[in-house]
Structure formats: structure tokens, C-alpha cells
Design a protein around this motif. Structure first.
Motif, PDB file in Angstrom:
ATOM      1  N   SER A 162       1.172  -1.303  -0.263  1.00 17.16           N
ATOM      2  CA  SER A 162      -0.127  -0.253  -0.291  1.00 17.16           C
ATOM      3  C   SER A 162       0.885   1.016   0.038  1.00 17.16           C
ATOM      4  N   ALA A 210       1.813   3.681  -3.706  1.00 13.89           N
ATOM      5  CA  ALA A 210       1.038   5.372  -3.393  1.00 13.89           C
ATOM      6  C   ALA A 210       1.250   6.673  -2.979  1.00 13.89           C
ATOM      7  N   ASP A 211       2.565   6.403  -2.432  1.00 10.57           N
ATOM      8  CA  ASP A 211       3.470   7.367  -1.542  1.00 10.57           C
ATOM      9  C   ASP A 211       4.302   7.483  -2.807  1.00 10.57           C
ATOM     10  N   THR A 215       0.319  13.125  -6.821  1.00  6.07           N
ATOM     11  CA  THR A 215      -1.652  12.242  -6.329  1.00  6.07           C
ATOM     12  C   THR A 215      -2.062  12.061  -6.955  1.00  6.07           C
ATOM     13  N   ASP A 216      -2.101  12.631  -8.175  1.00  5.00           N
ATOM     14  CA  ASP A 216      -2.835  12.987 -10.100  1.00  5.00           C
ATOM     15  C   ASP A 216      -1.918  11.242 -10.152  1.00  5.00           C
ATOM     16  N   GLY A 239      -4.725   8.153  -9.266  1.00  4.87           N
ATOM     17  CA  GLY A 239      -4.412   9.134  -8.473  1.00  4.87           C
ATOM     18  C   GLY A 239      -4.213   8.306  -6.798  1.00  4.87           C
ATOM     19  N   GLN A 240      -3.371   8.214  -5.504  1.00 10.30           N
ATOM     20  CA  GLN A 240      -2.466   7.893  -4.620  1.00 10.30           C
ATOM     21  C   GLN A 240      -3.904   7.252  -4.532  1.00 10.30           C
ATOM     22  N   ASP A 241      -5.309   7.559  -3.907  1.00  5.20           N
ATOM     23  CA  ASP A 241      -6.248   6.995  -3.154  1.00  5.20           C
ATOM     24  C   ASP A 241      -6.111   5.827  -3.598  1.00  5.20           C
ATOM     25  N   GLN A 242      -6.860   5.561  -5.283  1.00  5.56           N
ATOM     26  CA  GLN A 242      -7.367   4.384  -5.787  1.00  5.56           C
ATOM     27  C   GLN A 242      -5.579   3.257  -5.652  1.00  5.56           C
ATOM     28  N   ARG A 261      -3.512   3.475  -3.625  1.00  4.60           N
ATOM     29  CA  ARG A 261      -2.690   2.921  -2.437  1.00  4.60           C
ATOM     30  C   ARG A 261      -3.959   1.669  -1.716  1.00  4.60           C
ATOM     31  N   ALA A 262      -5.716   1.355  -2.065  1.00  6.33           N
ATOM     32  CA  ALA A 262      -6.194   1.016  -1.678  1.00  6.33           C
ATOM     33  C   ALA A 262      -5.642  -0.426  -2.531  1.00  6.33           C
TER      34      ALA A 262
END
Length: 147
Positions: free
Chosen positions: A33, A36-37, A41-42, A54-57, A59-60
Motif C-alpha cells: 500500500s 502510493a507514496d 497525488t494524481d 490517484g494515490q487513494d486508488q 493505495r487501496a
């Protein structure tokens, strides 16, 4: 002046190459996970049948991979060719993935060896940010796939 420019370019190439290695280590050693870092961010990641924006997707998506406790894997990236152009860079590297899913639900170490699960390449775009170089996009394409 030329030496300084060549040295800067070499340092930029090495920073991008380090991201490639960090990515492999994170996915193979149970911290996927955190991949993502390594992205903006995009940032954008795509592979066969998968797209994450994006980082959120990202990371998930990689958290789901991280939860696969039965899997022992090693991602080997080689033939890394990075081209730096100012604050952007592109790369192509070959990918071999060795993988074994244990029937017990817990990864075996050492796991039984065999042919790579797949061989392909990563097509990367990097961008220099205030935190250093990051993946802007990473696309995985497969050339060989074992059943």
C-alpha cells in the motif's frame, strides 16, 4: 559546466531507478500500500485489466495485494533505460515476476521454484516534485504469461 550537467542527469536517472527498486521491495515484502507514496497525488497505474488513478486508488489497490498473505513473490526489474528531460523522465524496464501461492494460506519461504509467472515491461513516466522524483504513471504490459 558539461560535467555538472552530466552529473545532474546521472543523479536524476539514479533517483528514478531507485523508485523502480523501492516499488519492487514494497510489493514483495508486505508493504504494497505504501507504493502510493511513490506516485504523484494524481498518479496513474495500469496493468492488464486494472486501472488506478490517484494515490487513494493506488493505495487501496495495493492494500488488497498486501492482504494476500499466501503469496511469495519477487518482482525483478532489469534492462532499465531512463531518459531525463528537465523535470520529467521516461523509462522502460523489463519485468520478471516469480510467484507462488501457498495452499496453506501462509506464504512459504523458500517457496517452490518454477518459471516466472509473467514477463513483461513497465513503461514509466516520472516527474520531479518538491519531495523529489515520483511516478506520474506506470503501465505494465505482459509479453509472456504462465498458466
Amino acid at each position: 559546466e558539461t560535467v555538472n550537467k552530466e552529473l545532474e542527469e546521472l543523479l536524476d536517472e539514479k533517483a528514478c531507478e531507485k523508485l523502480i527498486a523501492e516499488y519492487c521491495h514494497l510489493v514483495d515484502f508486505g508493504n504494497a500500500s505504501a507504493i502510493a507514496d511513490l506516485f504523484t497525488t494524481d498518479g496513474y497505474w495500469s496493468g492488464p485489466g486494472v486501472e488506478m488513478v490517484g494515490q487513494d486508488q493506488i493505495r487501496a489497490g495495493f492494500a488488497a495485494r498486501q492482504d494476500v498473505a499466501r503469496r511469495q513473490s519477487r518482482h525483478l526489474c532489469t534492462n532499465v533505460l531512463i531518459r531525463v528531460e528537465g523535470d520529467q523522465a521516461t523509462s522502460l524496464c523489463y519485468l520478471l515476476n516469480f510467484r507462488h501461492d501457498s495452499r496453506s494460506g501462509v506464504a512459504e519461504s523458500p517457496a517452490p521454484a518454477g518459471l516466472p509467472k509473467y514477463v513483461g515491461e513497465y513503461h514509466d513516466r516520472f516527474v520531479r516534485t518538491s519531495e523529489g522524483w515520483r511516478f506520474a504513471s506506470r503501465r505494465c504490459e505482459l509479453a509472456f504469461l504462465r498458466d
